[in-house]
Design a protein around this motif. Sequence first.
Motif, PDB file in Angstrom:
ATOM      1  N   MET A 154       0.837  -1.179   0.000  1.00  0.00           N
ATOM      2  CA  MET A 154       0.000   0.000   0.000  1.00  0.00           C
ATOM      3  C   MET A 154       0.881   1.239   0.000  1.00  0.00           C
ATOM      4  O   MET A 154       1.912   1.279   0.647  1.00  0.00           O
ATOM      5  CB  MET A 154      -0.869   0.009   1.250  1.00  0.00           C
ATOM      6  N   LEU A 155       0.413   2.246  -0.673  1.00  0.00           N
ATOM      7  CA  LEU A 155       1.152   3.484  -0.762  1.00  0.00           C
ATOM      8  C   LEU A 155       0.476   4.514   0.117  1.00  0.00           C
ATOM      9  O   LEU A 155      -0.659   4.899  -0.130  1.00  0.00           O
ATOM     10  CB  LEU A 155       1.192   3.947  -2.213  1.00  0.00           C
ATOM     11  N   PHE A 156       1.147   4.936   1.167  1.00  0.00           N
ATOM     12  CA  PHE A 156       0.607   5.927   2.075  1.00  0.00           C
ATOM     13  C   PHE A 156       0.967   7.323   1.598  1.00  0.00           C
ATOM     14  O   PHE A 156       2.071   7.556   1.134  1.00  0.00           O
ATOM     15  CB  PHE A 156       1.193   5.747   3.486  1.00  0.00           C
ATOM     16  N   ARG A 157       0.043   8.255   1.750  1.00  0.00           N
ATOM     17  CA  ARG A 157       0.354   9.650   1.463  1.00  0.00           C
ATOM     18  C   ARG A 157       1.297  10.188   2.527  1.00  0.00           C
ATOM     19  O   ARG A 157       2.076  11.072   2.275  1.00  0.00           O
ATOM     20  CB  ARG A 157      -0.914  10.495   1.424  1.00  0.00           C
ATOM     21  N   SER A 158       1.209   9.653   3.727  1.00  0.00           N
ATOM     22  CA  SER A 158       2.131   9.982   4.808  1.00  0.00           C
ATOM     23  C   SER A 158       2.144   8.799   5.772  1.00  0.00           C
ATOM     24  O   SER A 158       1.309   7.916   5.700  1.00  0.00           O
ATOM     25  CB  SER A 158       1.727  11.275   5.527  1.00  0.00           C
ATOM     26  N   GLU A 159       3.105   8.801   6.657  1.00  0.00           N
ATOM     27  CA  GLU A 159       3.210   7.712   7.629  1.00  0.00           C
ATOM     28  C   GLU A 159       1.972   7.682   8.519  1.00  0.00           C
ATOM     29  O   GLU A 159       1.508   8.729   8.967  1.00  0.00           O
ATOM     30  CB  GLU A 159       4.446   7.905   8.505  1.00  0.00           C
ATOM     31  N   PRO A 160       1.442   6.502   8.778  1.00  0.00           N
ATOM     32  CA  PRO A 160       0.301   6.419   9.690  1.00  0.00           C
ATOM     33  C   PRO A 160       0.743   6.748  11.116  1.00  0.00           C
ATOM     34  O   PRO A 160       1.917   6.601  11.461  1.00  0.00           O
ATOM     35  CB  PRO A 160      -0.147   4.963   9.571  1.00  0.00           C
ATOM     36  N   VAL A 165      -4.780   8.396   5.410  1.00  0.00           N
ATOM     37  CA  VAL A 165      -5.951   7.629   4.983  1.00  0.00           C
ATOM     38  C   VAL A 165      -6.125   7.761   3.471  1.00  0.00           C
ATOM     39  O   VAL A 165      -6.228   8.865   2.942  1.00  0.00           O
ATOM     40  CB  VAL A 165      -7.231   8.110   5.706  1.00  0.00           C
ATOM     41  N   ASP A 166      -6.141   6.621   2.797  1.00  0.00           N
ATOM     42  CA  ASP A 166      -6.368   6.595   1.351  1.00  0.00           C
ATOM     43  C   ASP A 166      -7.786   6.172   1.001  1.00  0.00           C
ATOM     44  O   ASP A 166      -8.268   6.489  -0.084  1.00  0.00           O
ATOM     45  CB  ASP A 166      -5.384   5.640   0.674  1.00  0.00           C
ATOM     46  N   ALA A 167      -8.449   5.431   1.883  1.00  0.00           N
ATOM     47  CA  ALA A 167      -9.804   4.948   1.588  1.00  0.00           C
ATOM     48  C   ALA A 167     -10.608   4.810   2.871  1.00  0.00           C
ATOM     49  O   ALA A 167     -10.054   4.506   3.932  1.00  0.00           O
ATOM     50  CB  ALA A 167      -9.739   3.603   0.873  1.00  0.00           C
ATOM     51  N   VAL A 168     -11.899   5.044   2.740  1.00  0.00           N
ATOM     52  CA  VAL A 168     -12.828   4.882   3.862  1.00  0.00           C
ATOM     53  C   VAL A 168     -13.929   3.942   3.405  1.00  0.00           C
ATOM     54  O   VAL A 168     -14.499   4.122   2.323  1.00  0.00           O
ATOM     55  CB  VAL A 168     -13.436   6.236   4.297  1.00  0.00           C
ATOM     56  N   GLU A 169     -14.196   2.935   4.207  1.00  0.00           N
ATOM     57  CA  GLU A 169     -15.295   2.001   3.942  1.00  0.00           C
ATOM     58  C   GLU A 169     -16.310   2.134   5.068  1.00  0.00           C
ATOM     59  O   GLU A 169     -15.937   2.069   6.244  1.00  0.00           O
ATOM     60  CB  GLU A 169     -14.784   0.567   3.889  1.00  0.00           C
TER      61      GLU A 169
END
Length: 111
Positions: free
Chosen positions: A1-7, A78-82
């Motif tokens: 997974m590619l994060f926009r920033s570190e979690p 966060v890249d996606a919300v379900e």
Amino acid sequence: MLFRSEPPADPEAAAWAALGEVLDPELPISLPELGLVYGVEVDGSTVRVTLTYTATACPCMEFIREDVTDRLEREPWVDAVELVEVWDPPWTSDRITPAGREKLRRLGVGA
């Protein structure tokens, strides 16, 4: 997974904190305080929120969906919300947190 920033160190806690800023469209109280959020799971950069509504015919369902998604997507990790919408167990006022009850009391609303 590619994060926009570190979690964050505790992504689940960070997601709950963000949800604490999402207010019910009809009352100035957060969805977690109302007991509408049943759970949060984080899988990499995806946040899965299990939630319900006060009634099956709740006129604010779409607003709540958008507000939850928009708020969580503002988190840089966060890249996606379900959203997982459930009706069991059904929501009752017993799910309102003590902090939520206090806010409602100050607003003159019995809970």
